[in-house]
Design an enzyme around this catalytic site. Structure first.
Site, PDB file in Angstrom:
ATOM      1  N   HIS A   1       0.628  -1.457   0.103  1.00  0.00           N
ATOM      2  CA  HIS A   1      -0.123   0.179   0.144  1.00  0.00           C
ATOM      3  C   HIS A   1       0.615   0.714   0.045  1.00  0.00           C
ATOM      4  CE1 HIS A   1      -3.299  -2.092   0.423  1.00  0.00           C
ATOM      5  NE2 HIS A   1      -2.851  -2.639   1.655  1.00  0.00           N
TER       6      HIS A   1
ATOM      7  N   ARG B   1     -11.819   2.480  -5.035  1.00  0.00           N
ATOM      8  CA  ARG B   1     -11.018   1.129  -4.800  1.00  0.00           C
ATOM      9  C   ARG B   1     -11.604   0.720  -3.291  1.00  0.00           C
ATOM     10  NH1 ARG B   1      -5.926   2.345  -7.216  1.00  0.00           N
ATOM     11  NH2 ARG B   1      -5.636   1.212  -9.092  1.00  0.00           N
TER      12      ARG B   1
ATOM     13  N   ARG C   1     -16.603   1.390  -6.808  1.00  0.00           N
ATOM     14  CA  ARG C   1     -15.813  -0.575  -7.589  1.00  0.00           C
ATOM     15  C   ARG C   1     -16.225  -1.332  -6.453  1.00  0.00           C
ATOM     16  NH1 ARG C   1     -10.593  -3.420  -9.225  1.00  0.00           N
ATOM     17  NH2 ARG C   1      -9.606  -2.769  -7.960  1.00  0.00           N
TER      18      ARG C   1
ATOM     19  N   GLU D   1     -11.267  -7.539 -17.989  1.00  0.00           N
ATOM     20  CA  GLU D   1     -10.112  -7.639 -17.329  1.00  0.00           C
ATOM     21  C   GLU D   1      -9.956  -8.916 -18.132  1.00  0.00           C
ATOM     22  OE1 GLU D   1      -8.887  -6.173 -13.413  1.00  0.00           O
ATOM     23  OE2 GLU D   1     -11.675  -6.668 -13.450  1.00  0.00           O
TER      24      GLU D   1
ATOM     25  N   ASN E   1      -4.726  -3.308 -16.990  1.00  0.00           N
ATOM     26  CA  ASN E   1      -3.731  -4.511 -16.689  1.00  0.00           C
ATOM     27  C   ASN E   1      -3.621  -6.111 -16.416  1.00  0.00           C
ATOM     28  OD1 ASN E   1      -2.810  -1.828 -15.149  1.00  0.00           O
ATOM     29  ND2 ASN E   1      -3.101  -2.027 -13.436  1.00  0.00           N
ATOM     30  N   ASP E   2      -4.939  -5.841 -15.911  1.00  0.00           N
ATOM     31  CA  ASP E   2      -5.258  -8.249 -15.513  1.00  0.00           C
ATOM     32  C   ASP E   2      -5.273  -8.086 -17.070  1.00  0.00           C
ATOM     33  OD1 ASP E   2      -5.127  -8.856 -13.117  1.00  0.00           O
ATOM     34  OD2 ASP E   2      -6.422  -7.285 -12.589  1.00  0.00           O
TER      35      ASP E   2
ATOM     36  N   ARG F   1       1.285  -9.920 -13.141  1.00  0.00           N
ATOM     37  CA  ARG F   1       1.273  -8.687 -12.899  1.00  0.00           C
ATOM     38  C   ARG F   1       2.125  -8.460 -12.234  1.00  0.00           C
ATOM     39  NH1 ARG F   1      -4.497  -5.910 -10.790  1.00  0.00           N
ATOM     40  NH2 ARG F   1      -2.949  -4.785 -10.392  1.00  0.00           N
TER      41      ARG F   1
ATOM     42  N   CYS G   1      -8.997   1.916 -17.021  1.00  0.00           N
ATOM     43  CA  CYS G   1      -8.783   2.625 -15.959  1.00  0.00           C
ATOM     44  C   CYS G   1      -7.519   2.089 -15.549  1.00  0.00           C
ATOM     45  CB  CYS G   1      -9.714   2.197 -14.925  1.00  0.00           C
ATOM     46  SG  CYS G   1     -10.236   0.325 -14.381  1.00  0.00           S
TER      47      CYS G   1
END
Lengths: 563, 94
Positions: free
Chosen positions: A194, A301, A337, A425, A448-449, A459, A495
Site C-alpha cells: 500500500h 477501490r 467499485r 479484465e 493491467n489484468d 502482473r 482504468c
C-alpha cells in the site's frame, strides 16, 4: 564489527541498490523512523511516556467521535452509539490510571497495549458474550493508540525529508503524505505494498528492498532517493548532490509545465472531449486527483481498508470507510467499485479457492447487498456509478442489477437509477462482450489484468509493463470491446495503467475509448496527450495497430498519430 | 469532608449492565462533583468508569449498592439511583 563501521567506512557516493517503487529523484536530509519492533523491546519508560500514551488515546477518542458523527449523519444511530461507547472507553479513568502505572517502566506504546489488554481480560472474565465483544473493543482501542505512538517519530519529519524505515504500514503513509516528505527509502517493503501504491499515486520517489544497511543512516545527513533507478545514495559527494538537485529541479519544472494544461479541458485538437478521471483508494489521492484537474473518479477501490480484516466488514464499517471519500466528490462522477477480493487481495477470512471479483461477491449476496446499501447511503450527493470487478458473464451484471434495485428499495432511494458497469479484465470477458455490453450501462477495461492474462504474465512481474497493452494481441481485444460498447451506445473507459501512457492514450482514443481514468500524478501528462492529438487522425490510424506484427510496430504507429 | 451517602437499588429485570446502560450511567455520574462507587456481588466499580461498570457483569434484577462522597455526595447518590431505576429495555443491547 559494530554495525556503524560498515557505514562510516562507506565512501562517498555509496549507492545502495533496491527496487524502484515510485519514480522521480529527490535529495534531502534523512529522517530515520523508529522501528516499532525494537521500540517495544527497548524497555524502560520515562516521565513522558505516560503523557504520550494518554495523548494518543485522546487522539483515538477524537477520531471515534468524528466517526460516530459520520454514522449519525447517515442515519445509523445504533452503530454511532457503539462508537460513542468506545470513545467513552478511550477516556475511561480506570484505563488512564492503568496506563500511567504501566508507563513508569515501559515505553508509551507498550504501556497502552498492556493496560488495554489487562482491562479487556477483566471484561472477558465476566463470561458474558456481549461483554466479551466489548473486550475486543478495548483491545482494538489499545492497538490504535499504540499504532499512533509508533508513528511518533513522524512528528520530526519536515517537508522534503528522505524517510528511512524498515517497513511502512498504510496508516504511516497516510500521515506522512500530510507532511510532504520528499522521498522514501525502505530496508524491506514491496513494490505492491500500500505504501508503494500511495507513493506512486502522490508522486513521491520511493525505493524498497534496500537491505538493513540503509537503516544505519543518521538523521540529518543527506541522501539521494532515485526512484527511477531504484537506488539510494548515501554520503553523496558534492558533485552528486548538485547533479541530483538539478535533476529534481528539471523534473519539477517539467511537472509545472504539464500542470499549466490544467486550465484547459481534455479536448482533442479537433474538438472531441475525453472524460478525464482518476483512480483512487484514499482521501489523499482524491485531493491529489481533484487538484490535478480530474473531472471525478473513474475507479474508487473499496477493498483497501479491509485487506487485513478477520471478518466480513459490516455495512456500517464499509460506510465509515467510504463516506469521507465520497463526501469530497459531491456533484462529480464517482465510480465506486464493488469489493474486489481474491488472488493477491485475499483477507484472512476468505478461503483461497480461486474465486474473485464480482463472482466472489455474488457468492455472498447478503454481504454484497450490505455494501450496495452502504454505497448508496454515502454517495447520494455524487454522480454515482457502480463498477463490478472481473466480470466474465452477462448474467453477473443482470444479477447485480437486481441486487442494486433491491438495495435502492431497502434505503428508499428516490434519485435517478444508478448506472452499473462491468470491468473487462480477461480474454473470457471479451469473448462474451456483446452480451455483457447489452446488460451493462458502461464498460471499463482493466488493462493491467487484461495484459497479464492475454500474454500469460504474472502482473507482479516487471515484464507486465503498462506499454505491453500496445501488443497487437491486446489491442485486438480492446477493439472488440470498443465495438461492443459502440453497438450498445454505452461509454467505454480504461482504468488500467495503460491509460496513463501518452502513446497509448492516442491508440485508445483512436479505438473508441471515451473515458480515461489514471493515477493522480499522471493526469497532466494524459491531458497534454489528449490536447495534442487529433481524434480523427487517431481513429484513422489506430486500426492499423490491430494487424501490426509486434509491439514496436504498434508503438511506431502510436508515435505517428499527431495533430 | 462530607460523610458517605449510601443507597441500594435494583437493576430493572431484563436489563443487564451492558454497554448502553453503563454508558448512560457514566454520563449521569460524571455530572457530579463526587466520588461514586457501585458494588455488585462483591465487586466494586467507579461509576464514572465504563470499563469498571462493565466488569461488574451485573445481570438484570441484581442489587447495586451506591456509595458517594464529596461535595455533591447526596445529589450524586440520588441522581444515580434515579438513572438506574429509569433504565429500561430500550437501553438493552440488540
Amino acid at each position: 564489527m559494530p554495525p556503524e563501521m560498515t557505514w562510516v567506512d562507506g565512501h562517498e557516493d555509496r549507492a545502495l541498490r533496491g527496487i524502484s517503487a515510485s519514480g522521480g529523484v529527490a535529495i534531502g536530509p534523512v529522517i530515520v523512523m523508529p522501528d516499532a519492533a525494537t521500540d517495544q523491546g527497548r524497555g524502560g519508560g520515562n516521565d513522558e511516556s505516560g503523557e504520550q500514551a494518554i495523548a494518543a488515546l485522546r487522539q483515538v477518542g477524537l477520531e471515534l467521535r468524528a466517526s460516530a458523527e459520520s454514522l449519525r449523519r447517515l442515519g445509523w444511530e445504533a452503530e454511532a452509539e457503539i462508537l460513542d461507547t468506545n470513545r467513552m472507553m478511550s477516556e475511561d479513568p480506570a484505563l488512564l490510571e492503568t496506563v500511567r502505572g504501566m508507563a513508569i517502566d515501559r515505553p508509551a506504546a507498550a504501556a497502552v497495549l498492556e493496560a488495554s489488554e489487562r482491562l479487556a481480560r477483566e471484561l472477558a472474565a465476566t463470561g458474558d458474550d456481549l461483554l466479551a465483544a466489548r473486550a475486543a473493543d478495548v483491545r482494538q482501542l489499545g492497538r490504535r493508540a499504540a499504532d499512533r505512538l509508533r508513528g511518533r517519530g513522524l512528528d520530526d519529519v519536515t517537508a522534503g525529508s528522505m524517510l528511512v524505515a524498515r517497513e511502512l504500514g498504510p496508516a504511516d503513509v497516510a500521515e506522512l503524505i500530510d507532511r510532504k516528505i520528499g522521498g522514501i527509502a525502505l530496508a524491506q517493503g514491496a513494490v505492491t505494498s500500500h505504501a508503494a501504491i500511495m507513493s506512486r499515486a502522490l508522486g513521491v520517489p520511493m525505493v524498497v528492498s534496500l537491505g538493513e544497511t540503509v537503516l544505519q543512516a543518521r538523521d540529518g545527513e543527506q541522501m539521494v532517493v532515485d526512484g527511477d533507478e531504484g537506488v539510494a545514495v548515501v554520503h553523496p559527494s558534492a558533485g552528486t548532490v548538485a547533479a541530483s538537485r538539478q535533476l529534481a529541479r528539471q523534473q519539477q519544472a517539467q511537472g509545472a509545465r504539464l500542470a499549466e494544461s490544467r486550465r484547459h479541458p481534455p479536448v482533442t485538437l479537433d474538438g472531441q472531449r475525453v472524460q478525464l478521471l482518476c483512480n483512487v483508494g484514499t482521501l489523499h489521492e482524491i485531493e491529489a486527483g481533484l487538484a490535478g484537474g480530474a473531472d471525478g473518479v473513474g475507479l474508487l477501490r473499496t477493498e483497501l481498508p479491509f485487506l487485513e480484516a478477520t471478518a466480513w466488514p459490516s455495512e456500517a464499517e464499509l460506510a465509515l470507510a467510504l463516506e469521507p471519500l465520497v463526501r469530497r466528490l459531491a456533484g462529480r462522477p464517482a465510480t465506486v467499485r464493488i469489493l474486489d477480493f481474491g488472488e493477491d487481495k485475499l483477507p484472512p477470512f476468505l478461503p483461497a479457492d480461486g474465486a474473485r471479483g464480482i463472482a466472489l461477491m455474488l457468492g455472498h449476496p447478503d454481504m454484497l447487498r450490505g455494501q450496495l446499501r452502504a454505497i448508496l447511503r454515502c454517495a447520494s450527493a455524487t454522480r454515482l456509478r457502480l463498477l463490478a470487478p472481473m466480470v466474465e458473464h452477462a448474467e453477473q451484471i443482470t444479477t447485480l442489477k437486481s441486487l442494486v434495485a433491491g438495495s435502492m428499495r431497502d434505503i428508499g432511494w428516490t434519485s435517478q437509477p444508478v448506472p452499473v458497469g462491468a470491468m473487462v479484465e480477461t480474454p473470457r470477458a471479451v469473448s462474451g462482450i456483446g452480451e455483457i455490453a447489452s446488460a451493462a450501462d458502461f464498460l471499463s477495461i482493466g488493462t493491467n489484468d487484461l495484459v497479464a492474462s492475454t500474454l500469460t504474465l504474472d502482473r507482479s512481474q516487471p515484464e507486465a509493463a503498462p506499454l505491453r497493452a500496445a501488443e497487437p494481441a491486446v489491442l485486438r481485444l480492446v477493439a472488440r470491446v470498443a465495438d461492443a460498447a459502440r453497438e450498445a451506445s454505452i461509454p467505454l473507459g480504461v482504468c488500467g495503467e495503460a491509460a496513463a501512457e501518452p502513446q497509448l492514450v492516442r491508440l485508445l482514443v483512436g479505438l473508441g475509448v471515451t473515458e480515461l481514468s489514471v493515477a493522480p500524478p499522471r493526469l497532466d501528462a494524459v491531458r497534454l496527450a489528449i490536447r495534442s492529438m487529433s481524434a480523427e487522425h487517431a481513429s484513422g490510424r489506430a486500426p492499423d495497430t490491430l494487424v501490426a506484427s509486434c509491439l514496436d510496430d504498434a508503438l511506431a504507429i502510436a508515435d505517428d498519430i499527431r495533430g | 469532608m462530607t460523610s458517605v451517602v449510601e443507597r441500594t437499588v435494583f437493576l430493572p429485570a431484563g436489563v443487564p449492565l451492558h454497554a448502553r446502560p453503563a454508558g448512560v450511567l457514566v454520563q449521569a455520574a460524571s455530572r457530579y462533583d463526587a466520588t461514586i462507587t457501585i458494588v455488585a456481588a462483591g465487586k466494586q466499580a467507579n461509576a464514572k468508569s465504563i470499563l469498571e461498570l462493565l466488569a461488574l457483569g451485573a445481570t438484570g434484577g441484581s442489587s447495586l449498592v451506591i456509595s458517594a462522597t464529596g461535595t455533591e455526595a447526596l445529589s450524586a447518590a440520588e441522581g444515580v439511583v434515579d438513572v438506574i431505576t429509569a433504565l429500561s429495555a430500550t437501553h438493552k443491547e440488540t
